[in-house]
Design an enzyme around this catalytic site. Structure first.
Site, mmCIF file in Angstrom:
data_model
loop_
_atom_site.group_PDB
_atom_site.id
_atom_site.type_symbol
_atom_site.label_atom_id
_atom_site.label_comp_id
_atom_site.label_asym_id
_atom_site.label_seq_id
_atom_site.Cartn_x
_atom_site.Cartn_y
_atom_site.Cartn_z
ATOM 1 N NE ARG A 73 55.525 21.780 68.960
ATOM 2 C CZ ARG A 73 56.175 22.693 69.672
ATOM 3 N NH1 ARG A 73 57.391 22.450 70.129
ATOM 4 N NH2 ARG A 73 55.642 23.867 69.896
ATOM 5 C CE1 TYR A 201 47.519 15.990 71.171
ATOM 6 C CE2 TYR A 201 49.194 17.527 70.430
ATOM 7 C CZ TYR A 201 47.878 17.239 70.733
ATOM 8 O OH TYR A 201 46.932 18.210 70.584
ATOM 9 C CE LYS A 210 55.692 23.325 63.927
ATOM 10 N NZ LYS A 210 54.339 23.206 64.304
ATOM 11 C CG HIS A 230 56.685 27.647 63.259
ATOM 12 N ND1 HIS A 230 56.589 27.948 64.604
ATOM 13 C CD2 HIS A 230 55.613 26.876 62.976
ATOM 14 C CE1 HIS A 230 55.503 27.373 65.098
ATOM 15 N NE2 HIS A 230 54.890 26.731 64.137
ATOM 16 C CB SER A 252 53.370 26.619 69.040
ATOM 17 O OG SER A 252 54.480 26.084 68.358
ATOM 18 C CB ALA A 253 49.028 28.114 70.514
ATOM 19 C CB CYS A 254 51.335 33.050 68.440
ATOM 20 S SG CYS A 254 52.128 32.743 70.029
ATOM 21 C CG ASP A 277 52.622 24.752 61.627
ATOM 22 O OD1 ASP A 277 52.548 25.662 62.485
ATOM 23 O OD2 ASP A 277 53.200 23.679 61.846
ATOM 24 N NE ARG A 374 47.980 21.856 68.450
ATOM 25 C CZ ARG A 374 48.572 22.908 67.876
ATOM 26 N NH1 ARG A 374 48.487 23.098 66.575
ATOM 27 N NH2 ARG A 374 49.267 23.774 68.596
HETATM 28 P P1 GTP Z 1 50.265 26.257 65.937
HETATM 29 O O1 GTP Z 1 49.359 25.334 65.180
HETATM 30 O O2 GTP Z 1 50.552 25.782 67.319
HETATM 31 O O3 GTP Z 1 51.530 26.569 65.218
HETATM 32 O O4 GTP Z 1 49.402 27.590 66.244
HETATM 33 P P2 GTP Z 1 48.946 28.851 65.367
HETATM 34 O O5 GTP Z 1 50.007 29.877 65.384
HETATM 35 O O6 GTP Z 1 48.445 28.397 64.055
HETATM 36 O O7 GTP Z 1 47.746 29.451 66.235
HETATM 37 P P3 GTP Z 1 46.157 29.517 65.980
HETATM 38 O O8 GTP Z 1 45.787 30.351 64.797
HETATM 39 O O9 GTP Z 1 45.631 28.133 65.990
HETATM 40 O O10 GTP Z 1 45.653 30.290 67.274
HETATM 41 C C1 GTP Z 1 45.974 29.907 68.584
HETATM 42 C C2 GTP Z 1 45.059 30.582 69.580
HETATM 43 O O11 GTP Z 1 45.182 31.999 69.464
HETATM 44 C C3 GTP Z 1 43.589 30.225 69.375
HETATM 45 O O12 GTP Z 1 42.971 30.005 70.614
HETATM 46 C C4 GTP Z 1 43.035 31.473 68.707
HETATM 47 O O13 GTP Z 1 41.661 31.657 68.997
HETATM 48 C C5 GTP Z 1 43.909 32.603 69.268
HETATM 49 N N1 GTP Z 1 44.078 33.714 68.293
HETATM 50 C C6 GTP Z 1 44.368 33.602 66.978
HETATM 51 N N2 GTP Z 1 44.391 34.812 66.368
HETATM 52 C C7 GTP Z 1 44.115 35.727 67.327
HETATM 53 C C8 GTP Z 1 44.002 37.164 67.319
HETATM 54 O O14 GTP Z 1 44.162 37.832 66.305
HETATM 55 N N3 GTP Z 1 43.727 37.752 68.522
HETATM 56 C C9 GTP Z 1 43.550 37.022 69.668
HETATM 57 N N4 GTP Z 1 43.286 37.680 70.789
HETATM 58 N N5 GTP Z 1 43.637 35.665 69.707
HETATM 59 C C10 GTP Z 1 43.928 35.028 68.556
HETATM 60 C C1 SPV Z 2 53.090 23.754 66.960
HETATM 61 O O1 SPV Z 2 53.251 23.420 68.138
HETATM 62 O O2 SPV Z 2 53.672 24.744 66.453
HETATM 63 C C2 SPV Z 2 52.154 23.006 66.109
HETATM 64 C C3 SPV Z 2 51.579 21.776 66.648
HETATM 65 O O3 SPV Z 2 51.918 23.385 64.982
HETATM 66 S S1 SPV Z 2 52.673 20.445 66.541
HETATM 67 O O4 SPV Z 2 52.413 19.713 65.313
HETATM 68 O O5 SPV Z 2 52.409 19.582 67.706
HETATM 69 O O6 SPV Z 2 54.042 20.907 66.531
HETATM 70 MN MN MN Z 3 53.087 25.327 64.499
#
Ligand code: GTP
Ligand code: SPV
Ligand code: MN
Length: 590
Positions: A73, A201, A210, A230, A252-254, A277, A374
């Site tokens: 994004r 993307y 989003k 979110h 995101s990605a947390c 999400d 992804r």
């Molecule tokens: P978006 O799709 O971007 O909204 O992301 P999300 O919040 O769904 O994140 P996701 O569960 O895909 O995890 C993102 C990254 O964090 C990945 O590389 C996971 O392996 C890592 N991760 C997820 N949960 C944990 C956790 O409990 N501990 C640690 N250390 N890493 C984690």
């Molecule tokens: C995020 O960035 O929080 C996602 C991926 O879930 S995207 O659809 O690109 O926003």
């Molecule tokens: Mn997200």
């Protein structure tokens, strides 16, 4: 007589000038036809972008490579075009609707020449849900059409439902020529319109996600008395078979997707997935908060996904479901024609192509899969899918968790004193940035309720709206904060995370049911170490104490940042939140 929908499609075609217009019916044959077209015809430069994978080991799975400048994004190119700048607030980029449309009209003139325009009618939410919304997106790439079919309830029936109405939600999308200088993701909240050009993307291109379900929907929620968030929606089943429904906001990605499909490390507990999400939250007639997931697919982060961290996701990806599974910007094992990414099971394969299709070697230091690579997969493939997933009314929520990625200061888990204190707890949340958006990674920024990139209006008003929703609830959920990401002196994560996070969920459920006490501190209620089930973990007690400590100095610095952040919103920041902020700052400074 043409319907408003047909007229709108005609007008957009007159501007973008596609060779052909194709109305998607959402059928299985169509998905395969679109993939075939994508594999044969779609190119970036002279490279193909869509490839079949090994269907013996990855049934119905395909690899897609995006333009190398188009991998996440782009928040700096995302605008929310309210007529009034203050309605957009300091949390959004802003242009007047007229100015934005003039710019986009220029960029869109003839942008689909030589291409097919796909017309995609889809529902966000179950069609029988009173909260569902009918939408139509136009796009000029088959990858987006196939992805939208996985992520939403797409089909001909939506056209019948819209019939002669004009209040459907509109999305116009074109990849243009992928030029980042001509890339914009623009929202027109009053018109229910998203107009996106130059990016293929994720959140930039799948406009139901989003753009509509958070930025536009949050604005609808403000007018209509509900929340678009979110958030993950999950059910936690305890050993007695009771299911507690929880939503979890994390940037995101947390860790949302991982949490939504958690494989419990504690015997007898089970997590059921409703969403990973986005949650739409409505006040029910019984005074409880109900959540639905408007989506039907998972657009998840590949790196770090393995049988060790998330076995349920690996099963989901390998399930031979009705819908195809897409991998975007993963690496490719040329020997076996299988996708690969950092953190996947087993040794690193020998013959890898990187995410751009170039031969890869570990010596260069670059990752083989893009850090924001992804997968797009149907939620119906998931072995953890909740039996409530298709319940049009949604599920009643007992706890809301607001989290972030913090290497320091923020405890493993904290409980707010009440809803209003929970709004402050969410409002003060910060998180370290990730590769999900195009910016520097690992920088601490304020990200209230994980909504800073997604709130379609002034965030000062947003906090006020959260307070109002609280007043409408007879049984408000308890509000918590979590942080899985504290590191030790060597930079290693202290908390094992993933399946072990059930230990924290268990504590939360016991608090919801008033079964255990908690330690009162200025920042909220934190666990007594004895109340956390740590059986089978080998974390030294001193480290657990560290995860639960109140680092006064750290918190003082934190509150300086929070104060600065809040002050941008001036009078739009509710007085009550400003007072809570002052009171906590004073308590930390005694
Ligand atoms: P978006 O799709 O971007 O909204 O992301 P999300 O919040 O769904 O994140 P996701 O569960 O895909 O995890 C993102 C990254 O964090 C990945 O590389 C996971 O392996 C890592 N991760 C997820 N949960 C944990 C956790 O409990 N501990 C640690 N250390 N890493 C984690
Ligand atoms: C995020 O960035 O929080 C996602 C991926 O879930 S995207 O659809 O690109 O926003
Ligand atoms: Mn997200």
């Amino acid at each position: 007589m043409a319907t408003p929908l047909e007229k709108w499609v005609e007008q957009q075609a007159a501007l973008t000038k596609p060779d052909e217009i194709y109305w998607c019916d959402g059928s299985e044959q169509e998905a395969h036809k679109l993939i075939e077209i994508g594999m044969k015809r779609e190119k970036i430069g002279d490279h193909n972008v869509f490839y079949g994978l090994n269907h013996k080991t990855w049934p119905n799975a395909y690899l897609h490579r995006s333009h190398p400048t188009d991998v996440a994004r782009t928040e700096q190119l995302t605008f929310v075009c309210h007529p009034d700048k203050d309605a957009a607030g300091p949390n959004n980029n802003w242009m007047t609707p007229n100015e934005a449309k003039k710019l986009l009209t220029g960029l869109s003139d003839g942008c689909m020449r030589g291409k097919t325009m796909y017309v995609m009618p889809y529902m966000m939410g179950h069609p029988e849900s009173p909260y569902a919304k009918a939408c139509v997106q136009l796009t000029d790439v088959s990858y987006v059409a196939v992805s939208m079919r996985i992520m939403t309830r797409m089909g001909k029936n939506v056209v019948d439902r819209i019939a002669s109405r004009s209040d459907f939600f509109k999305g116009l999308h074109s990849v243009g020529d992928f030029d980042p200088k001509k890339r914009f993701i623009m929202h027109f909240p009053d018109e229910g319109l998203v107009w996106s050009i130059g990016s293929g993307y994720g959140g930039n291109a799948l406009l139901g996600k989003k753009c509509f379900s958070l930025r536009i929907a949050s604005w609808l929620g403000l007018q209509q008395g509900w929340l678009a968030e979110h958030m993950v929606i999950l059910g936690v089943e305890d050993p007695d078979g009771n299911v507690t429904y929880i939503t979890v906001a994390m940037p995101s990605a947390c860790g949302k997707t991982n949490l939504a499909m958690l494989q419990s490390a504690l015997p007898g507990y089970k997590v059921w997935t409703i969403g990973d999400d986005i949650a739409w939250l409505n006040v029910g007639a019984d005074g409880r908060l109900y959540a639905i997931n408007p989506e039907t697919g998972l657009f998840g982060v590949a790196p770090g996904t393995s049988n060790k961290t998330n076995p349920n996701m690996v099963s989901t990806l390998k399930a031979d479901g009705f819908y195809p599974t897409l991998f975007t910007n993963a690496a490719l094992n040329v020997q076996t024609n299988e996708p690969w990414w950092e953190g996947f099971d087993g040794p690193v394969p020998k013959n890898l192509l990187d995410w751009q299709g170039k031969p890869w070697s570990s010596s260069g230091g670059a990752k083989a899969a893009h850090p924001n690579s992804r997968f797009t997969v149907s939620v119906y493939n998931s072995p953890t899918l909740s039996d409530q997933f298709d319940n049009p009314a949604g599920v009643p929520i007992s706890a809301i968790i607001l989290g972030g990625r913090r290497t320091q200061v923020i405890p493993l888990v904290t409980e707010a004193f009440n809803w209003r204190n929970g709004v402050f707890l969410g409002a003060r949340t910060g998180s370290e940035t990730t590769a999900a958006a195009a910016h520097q990674v690992g920088v601490l920024r304020r990200d209230p309720m994980a909504m800073i990139p997604f709130c379609g209006y002034n965030m000062g008003d947003y906090f006020g709206h959260w307070l109002n929703i609280g007043s409408m609830l007879k049984y408000p959920p308890k509000i918590f904060a979590v942080n899985w990401f504290r590191v030790d002196e060597d930079g290693n994560f202290v908390w094992p995370g993933f399946g072990e996070n059930i230990r924290v969920l268990k504590w939360i459920i016991e608090r919801v049911n008033n079964r255990i006490g908690a330690r009162q501190t200025p920042i909220g209620l934190v666990p007594h170490a004895k109340d956390l089930n740590l059986e089978g973990l080998s974390i030294p007690p001193a480290k657990i104490d560290k995860l639960l400590e109140i680092d006064r100095r750290g918190w003082q610095a934190e509150m300086d940042e929070v104060n600065k952040f809040f002050s941008q919103f001036g009078d739009r920041m509710p007085a009550e939140i400003r007072e809570q902020c002052k009171s906590l700052t004073d308590q930390l400074n005694v």
